[in-house]
Design an enzyme around this catalytic site. Structure first.
Site, short mmCIF file in Angstrom:
data_model
loop_
_atom_site.label_atom_id
_atom_site.label_comp_id
_atom_site.label_asym_id
_atom_site.label_seq_id
_atom_site.Cartn_x
_atom_site.Cartn_y
_atom_site.Cartn_z
N GLU A 172 0.83 -1.21 0.00
CA GLU A 172 0.00 0.00 0.00
C GLU A 172 0.86 1.26 0.00
O GLU A 172 1.66 1.48 0.92
CB GLU A 172 -0.93 -0.01 1.22
CG GLU A 172 -1.94 1.12 1.20
CD GLU A 172 -2.95 1.03 2.34
OE1 GLU A 172 -3.30 -0.09 2.77
OE2 GLU A 172 -3.38 2.10 2.80
N LYS A 187 -7.45 -0.99 11.37
CA LYS A 187 -6.89 -1.45 10.08
C LYS A 187 -5.61 -0.66 9.79
O LYS A 187 -4.60 -1.21 9.32
CB LYS A 187 -7.93 -1.26 8.96
CG LYS A 187 -7.53 -1.86 7.63
CD LYS A 187 -6.70 -0.92 6.76
CE LYS A 187 -6.35 -1.56 5.44
NZ LYS A 187 -5.42 -0.76 4.64
N HIS A 229 -2.07 10.46 0.59
CA HIS A 229 -2.30 9.16 -0.01
C HIS A 229 -2.26 9.24 -1.54
O HIS A 229 -1.56 8.46 -2.20
CB HIS A 229 -3.67 8.66 0.45
CG HIS A 229 -3.93 7.25 0.11
ND1 HIS A 229 -3.41 6.20 0.83
CD2 HIS A 229 -4.65 6.69 -0.88
CE1 HIS A 229 -3.79 5.07 0.30
NE2 HIS A 229 -4.55 5.34 -0.75
N ASP A 253 3.68 -15.16 11.55
CA ASP A 253 2.37 -15.53 11.02
C ASP A 253 1.39 -14.36 11.21
O ASP A 253 0.84 -14.17 12.30
CB ASP A 253 1.90 -16.78 11.78
CG ASP A 253 0.55 -17.29 11.31
OD1 ASP A 253 -0.16 -16.56 10.61
OD2 ASP A 253 0.22 -18.44 11.67
#
Ligand code: MEV
Length: 427
Positions: A85, A265, A378, A281
């Site tokens: 991202e 998130k 962004h 993991d």
């Protein structure tokens, strides 16, 4: 029309590719080229990757990036991040640099207890079962002695075994709830082997073992990371107002699940990226973190904020079961590289680093959201991706980057500007 196949895993790698290309693609040759262009030229290295899992036909690359200047408990780290991202690494870098000039991050591991459970059914009286368990308990631990020997030398092992009655929720259902310390390893294989051995020793004709498995819910494998500074050091302009807006943004994520999920998130953007880079993991971490965020019955923010007497404080508490030995950590050359770059951290130290990057990510997101808005930074990062999709030349790219310095970026706007550039031959 896609087809089914029996025995795909038994085919050679080339035969697998051939079959996929022929049956799933209109242009088989192109499909094969795409897969093969990501093969490593070093056959040994490629074989290593092929052997990680079954049916490997190629490698899926993600960017491997570095965040320098991460100051934690007065020690500086260069932290690896694996993430696709745009803007995540840039945000982490800016934020960690920002805090390195304000005393850095303080982090501490609160606890490192992991959990495994043997789930079973029993139809007799509770008193009989309790008696059997208490009598058997020393032998359950003894049965694992050979497995736990090395772990005990490293300060780990089984901490306790508890009998838990769950019959009110599900008829005849009980558990052996077992706690572990796994030192520098994540410990999944160790825990599962211990559990299966304990289940074998515990079972009786009237005890039906359903399953034995570790839990990825690790609320007692907890780390805390924190930053603080004077409110006046936090923003160049309107420090009080901006800091109050930041505080409100955290409070909103504490009471509003729709916002909390997105808030967390953003934290996981940082956490997952370091977890992946170190060969840990990330699915286990994700599952455990979200369960923790919902532990009070409603999904909440993982971070907290306070402003008292002109001091801004921002912190995270997060459960992280991580390892710096075992698993993929030494097997994947880039995980090994990552750990070496961070000066071979212990599992506890890695927990602190990962929590810090999660906190940094959240700080960057909230600061942007409550001031300029998220799209500003962004889309600036995304601009290069859009330009790449248009297949612009280097000169055209520079022109477009310059053109959009003070304009709103969107796919359409960039495409139109590019078309205009082409039509007018402005370069
Ligand atoms: C995007 O990947 C993450 C953010 O949405 C996080 C947030 O809203 O806090 C920017």
């Amino acid at each position: 029309m896609p087809k089914t196949i029996n025995g795909f895993s038994k085919l050679s790698k080339d035969a697998k590719i051939q079959w996929i290309a022929e049956h799933m693609f209109t242009n088989a040759e192109d499909a094969i080229t795409v897969l093969k262009q990501y093969w490593n030229t070093d056959d040994k290295l490629q074989k290593l990757h092929d052997d990680f899992v079954e049916n490997t036909v190629s490698n899926f690359y993600l960017p491997f990036s570095i965040v320098p200047n991460v100051l934690i408990n007065n020690k500086v780290y260069a932290v690896p991040m694996v993430i696709e991202e745009s803007s995540v690494v840039a945000a982490a870098s800016l934020t960690t640099k920002f805090w390195s000039k304000r005393g850095g991050f303080k982090a501490e591991v609160i606890s490192t207890v992991k959990v495994g459970q043997v789930h079973f059914l029993y139809d007799g009286t509770k008193a009989d079962l309790k008696h059997y368990f208490e009598d058997k308990k020393p032998r359950l631990i003894e049965a694992t002695n050979a497995i736990t020997k090395n772990m005990r030398k490293r300060g780990g092992g089984i901490l306790d075994i508890e009998l838990r009655d769950k019959t009110e929720q599900l008829a005849q259902y009980y558990q052996l709830h077992i706690t572990f310390e796994t030192a520098d390893s994540m410990g999944a294989n160790f825990i599962n082997t211990c559990l299966e051995t304990i289940a074998q020793e515990f079972k009786r004709d009237d005890i039906q073992i359903i399953m034995s498995i570790l839990s990825n819910y690790v609320p007692n494998c907890l780390v805390r990371a924190e930053v603080s500074c004077k409110v006046t050091d936090l923003y160049k302009d309107n420090a009080d107002e901006n800091a109050q807006k930041f505080l409100k943004a955290v409070q909103i994520a504490q009471i509003e699940p729709y916002r909390a999920v997105t808030h967390n998130k953003g934290i996981m953007n940082g956490i997952d990226a370091v977890v992946i880079a170190t060969g840990n993991d990330f699915r286990a971490v994700e599952a455990g973190v979200h369960a923790f965020a919902a532990r009070k019955g409603t999904y909440q923010s993982l971070t907290n904020c306070s402003i008292e007497n002109g001091i801004f404080k921002f912190w995270i508490e997060v459960p992280l079961a991580l390892g710096t030995v075992g698993g993929l950590t030494a097997l994947h050359p880039l995980s090994k590289f990552s750990l070496e770059m961070m000066q071979h951290p212990s599992a506890k130290e890695l927990m602190q680093i990962v929590a810090v990057i999660g906190l940094a990510q959240n700080f960057a997101a909230l600061k942007a959201l409550t001031t300029t808005g998220i799209q500003h930074g962004h889309m600036k990062m995304h601009l290069t991706n859009i330009i790449k999709q248009l297949k612009a030349t280097e000169t055209e790219t520079l022109w477009l980057m310059n053109y959009f310095k003070d304009k709103t970026i969107s796919h359409n706007a960039v495409r139109e500007a590019y078309q205009l550039l082409k039509q007018t031959n402005a370069l």
